[in-house]
Design a protein around this motif. Structure first.
Motif, PDB file in Angstrom:
ATOM      1  N   ASP A   1       0.833  -1.202   0.000  1.00  0.00           N
ATOM      2  CA  ASP A   1       0.000   0.000   0.000  1.00  0.00           C
ATOM      3  C   ASP A   1       0.870   1.256   0.000  1.00  0.00           C
ATOM      4  O   ASP A   1       0.617   2.194  -0.753  1.00  0.00           O
ATOM      5  CB  ASP A   1      -0.902   0.028   1.250  1.00  0.00           C
TER       6      ASP A   1
ATOM      7  N   ARG B   1      -7.501  -1.566   3.133  1.00  0.00           N
ATOM      8  CA  ARG B   1      -6.889  -0.582   2.231  1.00  0.00           C
ATOM      9  C   ARG B   1      -6.944   0.788   2.902  1.00  0.00           C
ATOM     10  O   ARG B   1      -8.000   1.211   3.354  1.00  0.00           O
ATOM     11  CB  ARG B   1      -7.703  -0.550   0.941  1.00  0.00           C
TER      12      ARG B   1
ATOM     13  N   LEU C   1      -1.494  -0.395  -5.162  1.00  0.00           N
ATOM     14  CA  LEU C   1      -2.801  -0.660  -4.568  1.00  0.00           C
ATOM     15  C   LEU C   1      -3.437  -1.922  -5.127  1.00  0.00           C
ATOM     16  O   LEU C   1      -4.043  -2.711  -4.398  1.00  0.00           O
ATOM     17  CB  LEU C   1      -3.713   0.551  -4.789  1.00  0.00           C
ATOM     18  N   ALA C   2      -3.300  -2.137  -6.435  1.00  0.00           N
ATOM     19  CA  ALA C   2      -3.908  -3.331  -7.040  1.00  0.00           C
ATOM     20  C   ALA C   2      -3.232  -4.592  -6.506  1.00  0.00           C
ATOM     21  O   ALA C   2      -3.895  -5.575  -6.169  1.00  0.00           O
ATOM     22  CB  ALA C   2      -3.806  -3.265  -8.558  1.00  0.00           C
TER      23      ALA C   2
ATOM     24  N   ARG D   1      -4.368  -9.053  -0.289  1.00  0.00           N
ATOM     25  CA  ARG D   1      -5.377  -9.185   0.759  1.00  0.00           C
ATOM     26  C   ARG D   1      -6.262 -10.402   0.481  1.00  0.00           C
ATOM     27  O   ARG D   1      -6.520 -11.224   1.357  1.00  0.00           O
ATOM     28  CB  ARG D   1      -6.256  -7.921   0.820  1.00  0.00           C
TER      29      ARG D   1
ATOM     30  N   ASP E   1      -4.369  -5.206  -2.956  1.00  0.00           N
ATOM     31  CA  ASP E   1      -5.721  -5.775  -2.910  1.00  0.00           C
ATOM     32  C   ASP E   1      -5.702  -7.270  -3.227  1.00  0.00           C
ATOM     33  O   ASP E   1      -6.355  -8.079  -2.576  1.00  0.00           O
ATOM     34  CB  ASP E   1      -6.648  -5.052  -3.905  1.00  0.00           C
ATOM     35  N   ARG E   2      -4.936  -7.613  -4.245  1.00  0.00           N
ATOM     36  CA  ARG E   2      -4.835  -9.022  -4.627  1.00  0.00           C
ATOM     37  C   ARG E   2      -4.219  -9.836  -3.487  1.00  0.00           C
ATOM     38  O   ARG E   2      -4.650 -10.949  -3.195  1.00  0.00           O
ATOM     39  CB  ARG E   2      -3.986  -9.141  -5.895  1.00  0.00           C
TER      40      ARG E   2
END
Lengths: 866, 94
Positions: free
Chosen positions: A768, A794, A773-774, A780, A777-778
């Motif tokens: 992060d 996030r 960010l992508a 996570r 997220d993946r």
């Protein structure tokens, strides 16, 4: 006739211009001049033709105590190289020979020293007609301008500057420059026109409607109110010529054929006496300057020139050409201009040929290309001489990265050599074409041409052809074949006392050993590069740097790579080797990328992509742009486009290294999107096929790790250490290795696999913080799927500082701040003002999330800025 | 016509060879011939880093025009307003 004297009696009269509605611009310009006495700056004055840019400048500098020197750009179809720079030197009255410098950067430094000795306004007028070499010199000046009491003022019709214009890079520099401002010179309003038409009986509204408020047009109308409202600027100008006798008009037209004014010394040769000159001056269209007799404005010249009857034009140009020859003029660009317009094929070709050679020496390759095309178009001599011109053209086109045309020209040259049975030259042309084809990323064609080139021992490029063949083999990591070719190359090079080819093959030989992991070979390579540089083999030296930097980055020797590139890139600029500049910028994009400095990486990638660089140099820029964007969660359409282009390039290059890297990027995208990709089906077969080649273990390791993350089977392979550790399931060790190497993203991804939940969760936060960010997220999703419950959400805003957002300039400044430099010291080091240095430092601290520079100094190591 | 003294700064003027002076003279003659107005080159003197010329023309602007056409410097152009010598002493009324 030799010129014994310098200096020139002052012009006998200067045009008087009434300035209306220019107070704000005038004040802005005067303020810039005042400020520049303390700290240099740049002003760009823009406006359409006839807007009054020059008039504004004259008004602002009239009575100015600061020294003013001017350089003019002329509306020649192809400008003379360094024209405005020569003017400036001439006006300075200093002893500076533009041909006496090895590089344009050195010329720029010499010029800066000469100008900066006292506060000076340097005016470059009509920069939309500037040549490439002058642009390079001015760019050098602009980069250092804050360090000297100089105001650089350029006037330009920016609407005439297209994307491919030589002036573009300079405009870009100016747009980004802290101490630069733009002054737009607008059209006149109805109020000003009312003032101008007072007492003429003309209707201001009609004049505005007709002229659009163009000051030049309005002024011409006002000078001849009895003519009413002429339909065009041209008609308005021609109204001034109505009372001239035919023989006077003829001379006015003769002067109009010269885009750069008629040298006073030509007047006796042209038979223009004083009474006639006075009658012509009475039209109000001419002006007298240091350069001679010319038109007051190019719009006036164009109006008269355009009105010359077709049949009368060529004889006028022929007359001017004869006069210039009698005078002994060496102004090749002007001689070419008149010869061409005179319809004299022989002289056009001869002068364009010489002008091209001069442009090439000056580093004005854009102009060299234009002159050579003209020379060839008008050529009617021996075929061999024509083929020579074509070969020169192909080289200049290559220098401006116009590879398609370079290939066409060398193909033409080849067929001429072939038609006259000069087989050694045919082979030599094949050797050159191989290089162009390879830079155009067409390996198949490159190999075909080099195959023919190495067949003819009589070829003047026989040794060089073997070195090129070696290079092609080296680029496929085929070290065995490369060594064998290199042996022939250096043997022949020694026989023929060709030091350049000898060094090229020695450099590549060393590079092959570095590829295989030898660090001793790295030192040897650098020694040879140095030798090449000293002997003046700039391309050989620069190409050596290019290849070594790429290997260093791939083998994650970041410090060495950074240090090498910081020397190598300026060398490509100094020595004007665009292909190496583009390639090395692409390599630096990857270096920044692997170190987690994504903003700087993107900046470099786009620098290469934006200049429409040679296809060979585009691989890394495309891959880096795709990966940064996909990790940040940018437009998938753009990511796909970059990946497709990279994929296509890798296949045209047919090089294992390139294919592996692009496959890794495809695999990462598949992982991010949690989908499969059929393009990866051959991955294991490829790894098996080439996994044993020297130097591929980082690329195969990278791909294998991504395949594993995708849940695809991974076969046994030779992978570089951090990858091997990760494949071995030792996530924490791998993460530690990556941190030690200086790759934060790879470290975080490895840590995701840690058995320690806290470590894995922390890695998500790291992603992060990097702005990935992508990817975060993946990650996570992956951790939740593993059953982890304490995965950080996030963040709403990015509060943690991270070097991923620093630009190249900011990285440079940050490193110096980390060394403890003050703003004043930064300013001296970087040729900027302390104020600008302060701005940089504030922006850096903000991006890193620091409040003081002490924090930066303390944590420099951690952020890789030490 | 008026008479003018023109001072031309030419570093190394004293070292100009006869051949060079001949070339300069030819250029100057061509410039004079091209003017199309009355003009007389009376004489020139080389001294130090300067050449001093005595020319006759209608006005100073024509003197400058000649210089531009010849490519010569013309650092100062002064009109000769009077002339005198040892004989002038005899003109004094005692």
């Amino acid at each position: 006739m030799t010129r014994l004297f310098h200096g020139h009696p002052d012009p006998s009269y200067a045009p008087s211009v009434e300035l209306l509605e220019r107070e704000p611009q005038l004040e802005q310009l005067r303020e810039a001049i005042r400020r520049s006495r303390g700290e240099g700056g740049v002003v760009l004055i823009t406006g359409e033709a006839g807007a009054g840019k020059s008039a504004l400048l004259r008004a602002a500098t009239a009575g100015e105590a600061t020294r003013v020197v001017r350089g003019l750009c002329d509306p020649l179809e192809t400008p003379r190289p360094l024209g405005p720079v020569r003017d400036v030197i001439d006006e300075l009255g200093v002893d500076l020979d533009v041909t006496g410098f090895a590089t344009l950067a050195e010329l720029g430094a010499g010029l800066l020293e000469a100008i900066g000795a006292q506060p000076t306004v340097v005016v470059i007028e009509d920069a939309h007609w500037i040549d490439e070499a002058s642009v390079d010199v001015l760019r050098f000046l602009v980069r250092r301008i804050e360090s000297a009491p100089i105001l650089l003022v350029l006037t330009a019709r920016t609407d005439e500057i297209g994307a491919a214009h030589s002036m573009r890079p300079l405009l870009g520099d100016i747009a980004r420059h802290e101490s630069a401002s733009t002054i737009a010179v607008p059209s006149l309003t109805i109020g000003a026109i009312r003032t101008l038409v007072r007492e003429t009986g003309l209707d201001a509204a009609s004049v505005l409607a007709r002229t659009g408020g163009n000051p030049f047009y309005v002024t011409e109308i006002v000078r001849h109110p009895e003519e009413g409202l002429p339909a065009s600027v041209r008609d308005a100008v021609l109204a001034s010529t109505g009372t001239l006798a035919e023989d006077d008009l003829e001379v006015l037209r003769l002067i109009a054929t010269a885009p750069d004014a008629v040298d006073d010394r030509l007047l006796p040769i042209l038979g223009i006496d004083v009474p006639r000159l006075r009658r012509l001056e009475a039209t109000g269209l001419l002006s007298r300057s240091r350069r001679g007799v010319g038109y007051r404005h190019d719009l006036a010249r164009l109006a008269v020139d355009d009105a010359i009857p077709l049949a009368a034009s060529a004889p006028l140009h022929a007359r001017m050409l004869d006069a210039l020859e009698r005078q002994g003029s060496g102004d090749l660009a002007v001689l070419t201009h008149h010869a061409r317009a005179a319809g004299d094929r022989e002289r056009t070709s001869r002068y364009a040929d010489a002008a091209a050679a001069e442009a090439s020496r000056a580093g004005s390759h854009t102009e060299a290309v234009a002159f050579l095309r003209l020379a060839i178009e008008h050529f009617s001599g021996e075929p061999a001489a024509r083929a020579d011109l074509l070969e020169r053209l192909s080289w200049e086109e290559y220098m401006v990265s116009d590879l398609d045309d370079a290939i066409e020209a060398i193909t033409d040259a080849r067929s001429v050599w072939s038609a006259i049975d000069d087989h050694p030259r045919v082979a030599a042309a094949h050797a050159r074409q191989a290089i162009f084809e390879y830079y155009a990323a067409d390996r198949r064609q490159a190999e075909r041409h080099i195959g023919i080139a190495v067949e003819d021992v009589d070829s003047p490029r026989y040794a060089s052809a073997w070195a090129t063949r070696m290079y092609l083999e080296f680029r496929r990591n085929d070290v065995g074949a490369a060594t064998a070719s290199g042996r022939v190359a250096s043997e022949v090079a020694r026989e023929r006392h060709d030091d350049e080819v000898r060094l090229r093959s020695e450099i590549l030989g060393a590079a092959s050993d570095v590829l295989g992991g030898s660090l001793a070979a790295r030192e040897l390579l650098l020694d040879r590069v140095d030798e090449a540089r000293v002997l003046g083999f700039d391309e050989a030296a620069s190409t050596g740097n290019s290849n070594l930097a790429a290997i260093d980055v791939d083998h994650r020797r970041f410090r060495e790579a950074g240090e090498l590139l910081s020397r190598a890139l300026p060398f490509t600029v100094d020595r004007d080797i665009p292909i190496c500049n583009q390639w090395q910028t692409g390599v630096r994009a990857r270096l920044h990328f692997l170190r987690g400095r994504w903003e700087a990486a993107l900046e470099d990638a786009h620098t290469v992509l934006d200049v429409e660089a040679a296809p060979l140099a585009l691989l890394w820029p495309h891959v880096v742009a795709a990966l940064v964007l996909m990790r940040r969660g940018g437009s998938s359409e753009i990511v796909d486009r970059h990946l497709e282009l990279a994929w296509d390039l890798a296949h045209r290059l047919d090089e294992p290294f390139a294919t592996l890297q692009v496959m890794s990027a495809v695999a990462e995208q598949a992982w991010l999107l949690d989908r499969d990709d059929a393009r990866l089906d051959d991955a294991n077969a490829l790894i098996a096929e080439i996994g044993d080649l020297p130097g591929v273990e980082w690329a195969t390791g990278d791909l294998a790790v991504w395949l594993a993350r995708l849940g695809r089977p991974v076969l046994a392979l030779r992978a570089a250490e951090p990858f091997a550790i990760e494949l071995d399931g030792r996530a924490d060790d791998a993460a530690a290795r990556w941190t030690a190497l200086g790759s934060p993203f790879e470290s975080a991804l490895a840590a995701l696999g840690s058995a320690d939940e806290a470590v894995a969760a922390h890695a998500v936060g790291e992603l992060d913080a990097m702005g990935a960010l992508a990817t975060a997220d993946r990650a996570r999703g992956a951790l939740r799927a593993r059953g982890l419950t304490r995965v950080p959400p996030r963040p709403r805003t990015s509060t943690r500082g991270n070097p991923s957002g620093l630009t190249n300039r900011q990285l440079d400044v940050a490193r110096l701040v980390a060394m403890g430099l003050t703003n004043a010291e930064l300013a001296r080091r970087l040729y900027i003002s302390p104020k600008t240095a302060g701005h940089h430092v504030s922006a850096i601290l903000m991006k890193l999330g620091f409040t003081t520079r002490r924090e930066l100094i303390r944590r420099a190591e951690e952020f890789g800025l030490a | 016509m008026k008479r003018f003294i023109i001072e031309r700064e030419i570093p190394g003027a004293s070292g100009l060879t006869t051949a060079q002076l001949a070339e300069i003279a030819a250029t100057s003659n061509a410039a004079v011939d091209s003017l199309g107005v009355p003009y007389t080159w009376v004489n020139s003197y080389v001294a130090g880093d300067k050449i001093y010329c005595v020319h006759e023309a209608e006005d100073a602007e024509t003197i400058l025009e000649h210089a531009r056409r010849g490519g010569f410097p013309a650092d100062t152009v002064s009109e000769v307003v009077n002339e005198f010598g040892s004989h002038t002493a005899e003109l004094v009324v005692r």
